[in-house]
Design a protein around this motif. Sequence first.
Motif, mmCIF file in Angstrom:
data_model
loop_
_atom_site.group_PDB
_atom_site.id
_atom_site.type_symbol
_atom_site.label_atom_id
_atom_site.label_comp_id
_atom_site.label_asym_id
_atom_site.label_seq_id
_atom_site.Cartn_x
_atom_site.Cartn_y
_atom_site.Cartn_z
ATOM 1 N N MET A 1 0.844 -1.195 0.000
ATOM 2 C CA MET A 1 0.000 0.000 0.000
ATOM 3 C C MET A 1 0.878 1.244 0.000
ATOM 4 N N ALA A 2 0.587 2.164 -0.888
ATOM 5 C CA ALA A 2 1.366 3.397 -0.987
ATOM 6 C C ALA A 2 1.178 4.258 0.256
ATOM 7 N N ASP A 3 2.203 5.059 0.549
ATOM 8 C CA ASP A 3 2.152 5.959 1.704
ATOM 9 C C ASP A 3 1.404 7.241 1.341
ATOM 10 N N PHE A 4 0.901 7.904 2.365
ATOM 11 C CA PHE A 4 0.304 9.221 2.174
ATOM 12 C C PHE A 4 1.415 10.268 2.098
ATOM 13 N N HIS A 5 1.237 11.218 1.203
ATOM 14 C CA HIS A 5 2.173 12.321 1.068
ATOM 15 C C HIS A 5 1.382 13.627 0.974
ATOM 16 N N PHE A 6 2.098 14.747 1.073
ATOM 17 C CA PHE A 6 1.460 16.060 0.984
ATOM 18 C C PHE A 6 2.140 16.880 -0.096
ATOM 19 N N ILE A 7 1.349 17.693 -0.770
ATOM 20 C CA ILE A 7 1.859 18.513 -1.861
ATOM 21 C C ILE A 7 1.186 19.885 -1.807
ATOM 22 N N ARG A 8 1.931 20.885 -2.201
ATOM 23 C CA ARG A 8 1.389 22.243 -2.323
ATOM 24 C C ARG A 8 1.217 22.556 -3.805
ATOM 25 N N LEU A 9 0.012 22.884 -4.191
ATOM 26 C CA LEU A 9 -0.220 23.269 -5.580
ATOM 27 C C LEU A 9 0.479 24.591 -5.857
ATOM 28 N N LEU A 10 1.109 24.682 -6.996
ATOM 29 C CA LEU A 10 1.802 25.924 -7.344
ATOM 30 C C LEU A 10 0.833 27.089 -7.470
ATOM 31 N N THR A 11 -0.415 26.761 -7.760
ATOM 32 C CA THR A 11 -1.441 27.801 -7.889
ATOM 33 C C THR A 11 -2.033 28.223 -6.546
ATOM 34 N N LYS A 12 -1.819 27.376 -5.502
ATOM 35 C CA LYS A 12 -2.329 27.672 -4.161
ATOM 36 C C LYS A 12 -1.286 27.213 -3.141
ATOM 37 N N PRO A 13 -0.130 27.863 -3.128
ATOM 38 C CA PRO A 13 1.002 27.361 -2.343
ATOM 39 C C PRO A 13 0.866 27.478 -0.833
ATOM 40 N N SER A 14 -0.159 28.157 -0.350
ATOM 41 C CA SER A 14 -0.303 28.338 1.097
ATOM 42 C C SER A 14 -0.977 27.150 1.776
ATOM 43 N N ALA A 15 -1.445 26.171 1.007
ATOM 44 C CA ALA A 15 -2.161 25.034 1.583
ATOM 45 C C ALA A 15 -1.613 23.729 1.027
ATOM 46 N N GLU A 16 -1.771 22.653 1.808
ATOM 47 C CA GLU A 16 -1.294 21.337 1.413
ATOM 48 C C GLU A 16 -2.458 20.405 1.095
ATOM 49 N N ILE A 17 -2.240 19.496 0.156
ATOM 50 C CA ILE A 17 -3.206 18.456 -0.203
ATOM 51 C C ILE A 17 -2.568 17.100 0.078
ATOM 52 N N CYS A 18 -3.330 16.209 0.683
ATOM 53 C CA CYS A 18 -2.853 14.857 0.967
ATOM 54 C C CYS A 18 -3.185 13.946 -0.207
ATOM 55 N N TYR A 19 -2.213 13.122 -0.603
ATOM 56 C CA TYR A 19 -2.440 12.219 -1.736
ATOM 57 C C TYR A 19 -1.679 10.918 -1.547
ATOM 58 N N ARG A 20 -2.065 9.924 -2.335
ATOM 59 C CA ARG A 20 -1.350 8.657 -2.449
ATOM 60 C C ARG A 20 -1.047 8.411 -3.916
ATOM 61 N N PHE A 21 0.168 8.021 -4.206
ATOM 62 C CA PHE A 21 0.558 7.710 -5.580
ATOM 63 C C PHE A 21 1.151 6.313 -5.625
ATOM 64 N N TYR A 22 0.635 5.514 -6.550
ATOM 65 C CA TYR A 22 1.112 4.143 -6.734
ATOM 66 C C TYR A 22 1.883 4.087 -8.052
ATOM 67 N N ASP A 23 3.161 3.746 -7.960
ATOM 68 C CA ASP A 23 3.992 3.663 -9.156
ATOM 69 C C ASP A 23 3.597 2.440 -9.985
ATOM 70 N N ALA A 24 4.058 2.409 -11.220
ATOM 71 C CA ALA A 24 3.719 1.317 -12.125
ATOM 72 C C ALA A 24 4.890 1.019 -13.047
#
Length: 317
Positions: A1-24
């Motif tokens: 199971m992929a880990d949770f990570h956080f990213i800041r959108l370049l268009t909204k850099p003051s906030a973080e979004i949580c995501y999971r990405f599974y490589d292939a």
Amino acid sequence: MADFHFIRLLTKPSAEICYRFYDAASQSPPVLLVFLNGLGLPQAAWAPTITKLQSMRGEKNMPFVLTYDRFGQGQTLDRDPQDAMAPDQSHGHDSISAVRDLRQLLVQIVGDKMEILDTNSVTIVFVANSLGCALARLYAQEYPRTVAGLLLLDSVLANSDFVSMYPDPDDEAFRYNDIPEGITPDSLRAARARIRAMFHPDVANKEGLSRRNLAKLLPASDSPSLEAPDTRGPFVTVIGHDFEAFAEESEKMGHPKLLTRTYVNPYWNAYNEGLTKITDPERSKGPLQSPHSGHFVQKDNPVFVAKELDELLSRIM
């Protein structure tokens, strides 16, 4: 199971979004499977479907996979920065704003994780529930020829105020003789009041994602037609709730089964029938009913969702 990570959108850099990405494994063209939440369940609810899909397809036949929580949802604790400027922060942004955030997220994930500069060169497949289905359609409209497939699970009734599912006993055109046995004008009034309080577009949610203009953005379930990367329609599978399971689920929320069976299920099924027409007939499937599933199909029957998703992916990859 992929880990949770956080990213800041370049268009909204003051906030973080949580995501999971599974490589292939390496693919040509690369396929990215994106799961879109409704308002009710976060990205974590997709995990059983993804696990089952992995066991069915094997590592070599899996696409890249992305799940995420929108602003103010699940593990994304930050609110949409745009809401701070809104007169009513409970309706601070709309579905188009959420779609543009999704686009920016995909641009950054495709670039950073998949090391691909041209986001449009990646084949996108959406799996969506409830409001997420509206976002999937809007994305495919805003960014044509980028989405190859959509698996729509009990879509939100984007063009409805929900109250109108039930006839209005106080309307001059209402005919008392048309009421089935066991339903009264008072029970209809009560049902309309309950549904208005819970699901009308004016009702706010913790995300601040307003549905007030959704009927204008998507006025029909059967249009507009969508365009896939090959210039034909995308592959679309439409899945609705199990009528009886949904009636039982609704009863727990105060909606009598008879009213759900008589009015809500036929209304929703007609909407789903429309969704099957947003693509070419030979690329359309449904509407199906997910066995033993209420509105949150991915929670109630992840195995069924994984099987339909596997079939959809087999037609694309």
